[in-house]
Design an enzyme around this catalytic site. Structure first.
Site, PDB file in Angstrom:
ATOM      1  N   TYR A 101     -32.414  -9.783   0.507  1.00  0.00           N
ATOM      2  CA  TYR A 101     -33.094  -8.470   0.579  1.00  0.00           C
ATOM      3  C   TYR A 101     -33.523  -8.008  -0.811  1.00  0.00           C
ATOM      4  CZ  TYR A 101     -33.441  -3.369   0.421  1.00  0.00           C
ATOM      5  OH  TYR A 101     -33.853  -2.079   0.146  1.00  0.00           O
TER       6      TYR A 101
ATOM      7  N   PRO B  97     -15.144  -1.427  10.607  1.00  0.00           N
ATOM      8  CA  PRO B  97     -15.063  -2.706   9.879  1.00  0.00           C
ATOM      9  C   PRO B  97     -15.362  -2.555   8.384  1.00  0.00           C
ATOM     10  CG  PRO B  97     -17.144  -2.559  11.064  1.00  0.00           C
ATOM     11  CD  PRO B  97     -16.423  -1.281  11.325  1.00  0.00           C
TER      12      PRO B  97
ATOM     13  N   ARG C  60     -18.758  -9.439   2.822  1.00  0.00           N
ATOM     14  CA  ARG C  60     -20.169  -9.876   2.817  1.00  0.00           C
ATOM     15  C   ARG C  60     -20.332 -10.956   1.748  1.00  0.00           C
ATOM     16  NH1 ARG C  60     -24.266  -4.984   1.576  1.00  0.00           N
ATOM     17  NH2 ARG C  60     -24.267  -4.702   3.820  1.00  0.00           N
TER      18      ARG C  60
ATOM     19  N   ALA D 220     -44.736  -0.695  12.221  1.00  0.00           N
ATOM     20  CA  ALA D 220     -44.752  -1.810  13.179  1.00  0.00           C
ATOM     21  C   ALA D 220     -43.743  -1.610  14.304  1.00  0.00           C
ATOM     22  CB  ALA D 220     -44.449  -3.120  12.447  1.00  0.00           C
TER      23      ALA D 220
ATOM     24  N   THR E  17     -35.618  -0.120  -4.674  1.00  0.00           N
ATOM     25  CA  THR E  17     -34.174   0.081  -4.561  1.00  0.00           C
ATOM     26  C   THR E  17     -33.446  -0.278  -5.852  1.00  0.00           C
ATOM     27  OG1 THR E  17     -32.212  -0.766  -3.423  1.00  0.00           O
ATOM     28  CG2 THR E  17     -34.080  -2.258  -3.545  1.00  0.00           C
ATOM     29  N   ASP E  18     -32.287   0.343  -6.044  1.00  0.00           N
ATOM     30  CA  ASP E  18     -31.456   0.003  -7.215  1.00  0.00           C
ATOM     31  C   ASP E  18     -30.881  -1.409  -7.102  1.00  0.00           C
ATOM     32  OD1 ASP E  18     -29.560   0.453  -5.199  1.00  0.00           O
ATOM     33  OD2 ASP E  18     -28.331   1.822  -6.387  1.00  0.00           O
ATOM     34  N   GLU E  19     -30.915  -1.984  -5.880  1.00  0.00           N
ATOM     35  CA  GLU E  19     -30.300  -3.310  -5.697  1.00  0.00           C
ATOM     36  C   GLU E  19     -31.024  -4.392  -6.495  1.00  0.00           C
ATOM     37  OE1 GLU E  19     -28.970  -4.541  -1.886  1.00  0.00           O
ATOM     38  OE2 GLU E  19     -28.401  -2.524  -1.299  1.00  0.00           O
TER      39      GLU E  19
ATOM     40  N   ASN F 229     -28.951   5.831   0.337  1.00  0.00           N
ATOM     41  CA  ASN F 229     -29.265   7.101   1.015  1.00  0.00           C
ATOM     42  C   ASN F 229     -28.367   7.299   2.222  1.00  0.00           C
ATOM     43  OD1 ASN F 229     -32.800   7.871   0.758  1.00  0.00           O
ATOM     44  ND2 ASN F 229     -31.515   6.837  -0.721  1.00  0.00           N
TER      45      ASN F 229
ATOM     46  N   LYS G  96     -37.252  -7.395  -2.537  1.00  0.00           N
ATOM     47  CA  LYS G  96     -37.710  -6.113  -3.095  1.00  0.00           C
ATOM     48  C   LYS G  96     -38.117  -6.295  -4.563  1.00  0.00           C
ATOM     49  CE  LYS G  96     -37.755  -2.519  -1.381  1.00  0.00           C
ATOM     50  NZ  LYS G  96     -38.736  -1.792  -0.530  1.00  0.00           N
TER      51      LYS G  96
HETATM   52  P1  NAD Z   1     -35.571   1.423   7.712  1.00  0.00           P
HETATM   53  O1  NAD Z   1     -35.144   0.032   7.997  1.00  0.00           O
HETATM   54  O2  NAD Z   1     -34.822   2.551   8.343  1.00  0.00           O
HETATM   55  O3  NAD Z   1     -37.105   1.614   8.110  1.00  0.00           O
HETATM   56  C1  NAD Z   1     -38.081   0.647   7.823  1.00  0.00           C
HETATM   57  C2  NAD Z   1     -39.334   0.990   8.624  1.00  0.00           C
HETATM   58  O4  NAD Z   1     -40.352   0.035   8.288  1.00  0.00           O
HETATM   59  C3  NAD Z   1     -39.130   0.911  10.144  1.00  0.00           C
HETATM   60  O5  NAD Z   1     -39.696   2.045  10.764  1.00  0.00           O
HETATM   61  C4  NAD Z   1     -39.865  -0.359  10.535  1.00  0.00           C
HETATM   62  O6  NAD Z   1     -40.391  -0.323  11.857  1.00  0.00           O
HETATM   63  C5  NAD Z   1     -40.974  -0.386   9.498  1.00  0.00           C
HETATM   64  N1  NAD Z   1     -41.535  -1.725   9.284  1.00  0.00           N
HETATM   65  C6  NAD Z   1     -40.857  -2.896   9.133  1.00  0.00           C
HETATM   66  N2  NAD Z   1     -41.722  -3.917   8.989  1.00  0.00           N
HETATM   67  C7  NAD Z   1     -42.983  -3.373   9.006  1.00  0.00           C
HETATM   68  C8  NAD Z   1     -44.303  -3.912   8.885  1.00  0.00           C
HETATM   69  N3  NAD Z   1     -44.513  -5.224   8.708  1.00  0.00           N
HETATM   70  N4  NAD Z   1     -45.334  -3.059   8.957  1.00  0.00           N
HETATM   71  C9  NAD Z   1     -45.153  -1.736   9.162  1.00  0.00           C
HETATM   72  N5  NAD Z   1     -43.936  -1.177   9.299  1.00  0.00           N
HETATM   73  C10 NAD Z   1     -42.857  -1.988   9.220  1.00  0.00           C
HETATM   74  O7  NAD Z   1     -35.560   1.559   6.124  1.00  0.00           O
HETATM   75  P2  NAD Z   1     -35.183   2.813   5.205  1.00  0.00           P
HETATM   76  O8  NAD Z   1     -33.734   2.815   4.975  1.00  0.00           O
HETATM   77  O9  NAD Z   1     -35.875   4.022   5.720  1.00  0.00           O
HETATM   78  O10 NAD Z   1     -35.878   2.342   3.838  1.00  0.00           O
HETATM   79  C11 NAD Z   1     -37.235   2.668   3.558  1.00  0.00           C
HETATM   80  C12 NAD Z   1     -37.599   2.074   2.207  1.00  0.00           C
HETATM   81  O11 NAD Z   1     -36.725   2.593   1.201  1.00  0.00           O
HETATM   82  C13 NAD Z   1     -37.450   0.553   2.147  1.00  0.00           C
HETATM   83  O12 NAD Z   1     -38.508   0.042   1.387  1.00  0.00           O
HETATM   84  C14 NAD Z   1     -36.116   0.334   1.438  1.00  0.00           C
HETATM   85  O13 NAD Z   1     -36.128  -0.880   0.746  1.00  0.00           O
HETATM   86  C15 NAD Z   1     -36.088   1.531   0.505  1.00  0.00           C
HETATM   87  N6  NAD Z   1     -34.754   2.031   0.137  1.00  0.00           N
HETATM   88  C16 NAD Z   1     -33.815   2.324   1.100  1.00  0.00           C
HETATM   89  C17 NAD Z   1     -32.587   2.857   0.701  1.00  0.00           C
HETATM   90  C18 NAD Z   1     -31.522   3.209   1.706  1.00  0.00           C
HETATM   91  O14 NAD Z   1     -30.387   3.535   1.304  1.00  0.00           O
HETATM   92  N7  NAD Z   1     -31.794   3.201   3.018  1.00  0.00           N
HETATM   93  C19 NAD Z   1     -32.317   3.080  -0.661  1.00  0.00           C
HETATM   94  C20 NAD Z   1     -33.292   2.742  -1.604  1.00  0.00           C
HETATM   95  C21 NAD Z   1     -34.517   2.242  -1.207  1.00  0.00           C
HETATM   96  O1  DAU Z   2     -28.641   0.716  -2.884  1.00  0.00           O
HETATM   97  C1  DAU Z   2     -29.742   0.946  -2.042  1.00  0.00           C
HETATM   98  C2  DAU Z   2     -29.625   0.097  -0.801  1.00  0.00           C
HETATM   99  O2  DAU Z   2     -28.589   0.667   0.000  1.00  0.00           O
HETATM  100  C3  DAU Z   2     -30.913  -0.007  -0.011  1.00  0.00           C
HETATM  101  O3  DAU Z   2     -31.879  -0.650  -0.790  1.00  0.00           O
HETATM  102  C4  DAU Z   2     -30.695  -0.768   1.297  1.00  0.00           C
HETATM  103  O4  DAU Z   2     -31.882  -0.741   2.079  1.00  0.00           O
HETATM  104  C5  DAU Z   2     -29.581  -0.096   2.077  1.00  0.00           C
HETATM  105  O5  DAU Z   2     -29.304  -0.850   3.228  1.00  0.00           O
HETATM  106  C6  DAU Z   2     -28.332   0.027   1.212  1.00  0.00           C
HETATM  107  O6  DAU Z   2     -27.730  -1.282   0.985  1.00  0.00           O
HETATM  108  P1  DAU Z   2     -26.139  -1.517   1.083  1.00  0.00           P
HETATM  109  O7  DAU Z   2     -25.910  -2.936   1.373  1.00  0.00           O
HETATM  110  O8  DAU Z   2     -25.437  -0.914  -0.086  1.00  0.00           O
HETATM  111  O9  DAU Z   2     -25.843  -0.557   2.387  1.00  0.00           O
HETATM  112  P2  DAU Z   2     -24.894  -0.775   3.645  1.00  0.00           P
HETATM  113  O10 DAU Z   2     -24.857   0.537   4.352  1.00  0.00           O
HETATM  114  O11 DAU Z   2     -25.218  -1.989   4.420  1.00  0.00           O
HETATM  115  O12 DAU Z   2     -23.468  -1.010   2.976  1.00  0.00           O
HETATM  116  C7  DAU Z   2     -22.901  -0.041   2.097  1.00  0.00           C
HETATM  117  C8  DAU Z   2     -21.578  -0.601   1.608  1.00  0.00           C
HETATM  118  O13 DAU Z   2     -20.661  -0.619   2.722  1.00  0.00           O
HETATM  119  C9  DAU Z   2     -21.660  -2.026   1.117  1.00  0.00           C
HETATM  120  O14 DAU Z   2     -20.745  -2.188   0.029  1.00  0.00           O
HETATM  121  C10 DAU Z   2     -21.194  -2.869   2.312  1.00  0.00           C
HETATM  122  C11 DAU Z   2     -20.191  -1.951   2.982  1.00  0.00           C
HETATM  123  N1  DAU Z   2     -20.074  -2.085   4.449  1.00  0.00           N
HETATM  124  C12 DAU Z   2     -21.214  -1.984   5.183  1.00  0.00           C
HETATM  125  C13 DAU Z   2     -21.174  -2.109   6.568  1.00  0.00           C
HETATM  126  C14 DAU Z   2     -22.444  -2.042   7.381  1.00  0.00           C
HETATM  127  C15 DAU Z   2     -18.832  -2.248   5.050  1.00  0.00           C
HETATM  128  O15 DAU Z   2     -17.790  -2.294   4.381  1.00  0.00           O
HETATM  129  N2  DAU Z   2     -18.788  -2.355   6.422  1.00  0.00           N
HETATM  130  C16 DAU Z   2     -19.912  -2.317   7.200  1.00  0.00           C
HETATM  131  O16 DAU Z   2     -19.798  -2.458   8.454  1.00  0.00           O
END
Ligand code: NAD
Ligand code: DAU
Length: 338
Positions: free
Chosen positions: A151, A206, A274, A34, A125-127, A181, A155
């Site tokens: 979030y 931050p 947070r 999207a 996700t592990d969350e 990741n 999920k």
């Molecule tokens: P991201 O936010 O970087 O990307 C999400 C993508 O989904 C974007 O390209 C966005 O445009 C698209 N999108 C959003 N709404 C949509 C819709 N209605 N239709 C079609 N496309 C849409 O996310 P990410 O970090 O790449 O995560 C991908 C998946 O992996 C997610 O399901 C997330 O929950 C899961 N995940 C992420 C992490 C992490 O650490 N980033 C870890 C574990 C699981």
């Molecule tokens: O565990 C998997 C998840 O990891 C995924 O499902 C989510 O999509 C992904 O966003 C991620 O979630 P977190 O909340 O763990 O990721 P984030 O990078 O937002 O934050 C990582 C840790 O760092 C968390 O403990 C919050 C902290 N943080 C984050 C930000 C953005 C800070 O201390 N300062 C910051 O500015």
């Protein structure tokens, strides 16, 4: 050739997955995205060719579009990554997370079922497991779901819909649950790219609360290999956890980024925590190892250093994302605005 539909393929993990699978050349890829703020077509530049890698701009919430995509492209299997993915945004406003992660997943499951798709891999996700104390054993696939943020609740709801479609309709679905990741093309709202870009630009870093929260870091390439193994070898109805044996305190990650970028520690600013912040995540990935033959190959030390080099060497991508210019990419290359 087997055709895969990859939802969310312009996001961080999706675009790394598309690049990895396209370079192996074994599958035809149809990307549906999207292009929300998190979707960036620059992540896929040089990969989309309109034949073996096709991009479709659209939403998983659009049932009519999904019907056409499944039929026009004869989709064999789905890799479902599209989501709202950022915890802080879900705390500010939960509704888009329900719309995309819950209603969108339901819409996609219904379309895939109607099209009798062979396999549906749901990337979660592990969350969904909630939070761990310092001495608790890592999450296994049997750990009860106890999501704590809007979030992770959205999920978890999507995971349960997938489970129900297997149980009720006999659909062939596999769910993966991965830890945090990091790697190339991650949007700089998440910890590692945000701290890296801020450190390179001499901006404040931050850290939420005391910074003693623990995350289990996994390089995105290791996650993408896991998703493909789940597609090819996972058992229907099963869940597979992926984690990097990479538990680190946030504050230690920030200090390592400071060392690798040559920034000054005075940039660290401890800010308000947070709300509802999960203290610790850790994954036990032994089921994925024994059933899928999966192992992470990147250590956090090597992977983090390579990732920071990537951001340093891709200043055009960083500038485009920071300025918002990436949002114009679609209009420039496809001739119509979004
Ligand atoms: P991201 O936010 O970087 O990307 C999400 C993508 O989904 C974007 O390209 C966005 O445009 C698209 N999108 C959003 N709404 C949509 C819709 N209605 N239709 C079609 N496309 C849409 O996310 P990410 O970090 O790449 O995560 C991908 C998946 O992996 C997610 O399901 C997330 O929950 C899961 N995940 C992420 C992490 C992490 O650490 N980033 C870890 C574990 C699981
Ligand atoms: O565990 C998997 C998840 O990891 C995924 O499902 C989510 O999509 C992904 O966003 C991620 O979630 P977190 O909340 O763990 O990721 P984030 O990078 O937002 O934050 C990582 C840790 O760092 C968390 O403990 C919050 C902290 N943080 C984050 C930000 C953005 C800070 O201390 N300062 C910051 O500015």
């Amino acid at each position: 050739m087997t055709t895969l539909l990859i939802t969310g393929g312009a996001g961080f993990i999706g675009s790394n997955l598309v690049r990895m699978v396209a370079s192996a050349g074994q599958y035809r890829l149809i990307i549906l995205d999207a292009l929300t703020y998190a979707g960036n077509l620059e992540n896929l530049s040089g990969v989309i060719d309109g034949t073996n890698v096709v991009f479709i701009h659209g939403s998983i919430n659009d049932g009519d579009l999904l019907k056409r995509v499944f039929s026009d492209y004869s989709i064999d299997a789905v890799l479902h990554l599209a989501a709202e993915s950022h915890v802080d945004r879900s705390i500010a406003s939960a509704a888009p997370f329900i719309e995309t992660n819950v209603t969108g997943t339901l819409c996609l499951l219904e379309a895939a079922r109607a099209a009798s798709v062979g396999r549906f891999v749901h990337v979660s996700t592990d969350e969904v497991y909630g939070t761990l104390g310092p001495d608790d054993a890592p999450f296994t696939e049997e750990t009860p779901l106890q999501p704590n943020s809007p979030y992770s609740a959205s999920k978890a709801a999507s995971d349960l819909l997938v489970r129900a479609f297997v149980h009720t309709y006999g659909m062939d679905c596999v769910t993966t649950r991965c830890s945090n990741n990091y790697g190339p093309y991650q949007f700089p709202e998440k910890l590692i790219p945000l701290m890296t870009l801020n450190a390179l630009e001499g901006k404040s870093l931050p850290v939420y609360g005391d910074g003693r929260q623990v995350r289990d870091w996994l390089h995105v390439e290791d996650h993408c290999r896991g998703i493909m193994l789940a597609l090819e070898h996972g058992r229907s109805g099963e869940v597979y956890n992926f984690g990097g044996y990479g538990e680190r305190f946030n504050i230690d990650i920030v200090h390592r980024i400071i060392e690798l970028t040559g920034a000054d520690t005075s940039l660290i600013a401890h800010v308000t925590d947070r709300p509802g912040h999960d203290r610790r995540y850790a994954i036990d990935p032994r089921k994925a190892t024994s059933e899928l033959g999966w192992q992470p190959v990147h250590s956090v030390e090597e992977g983090l250093a390579a990732t920071i080099d990537w951001y340093r060497n891709h200043s055009a991508w960083c500038e485009s994302v920071r300025s918002g210019a990436y949002l114009e990419y679609y209009a420039k290359h496809y001739g119509t605005s979004l």
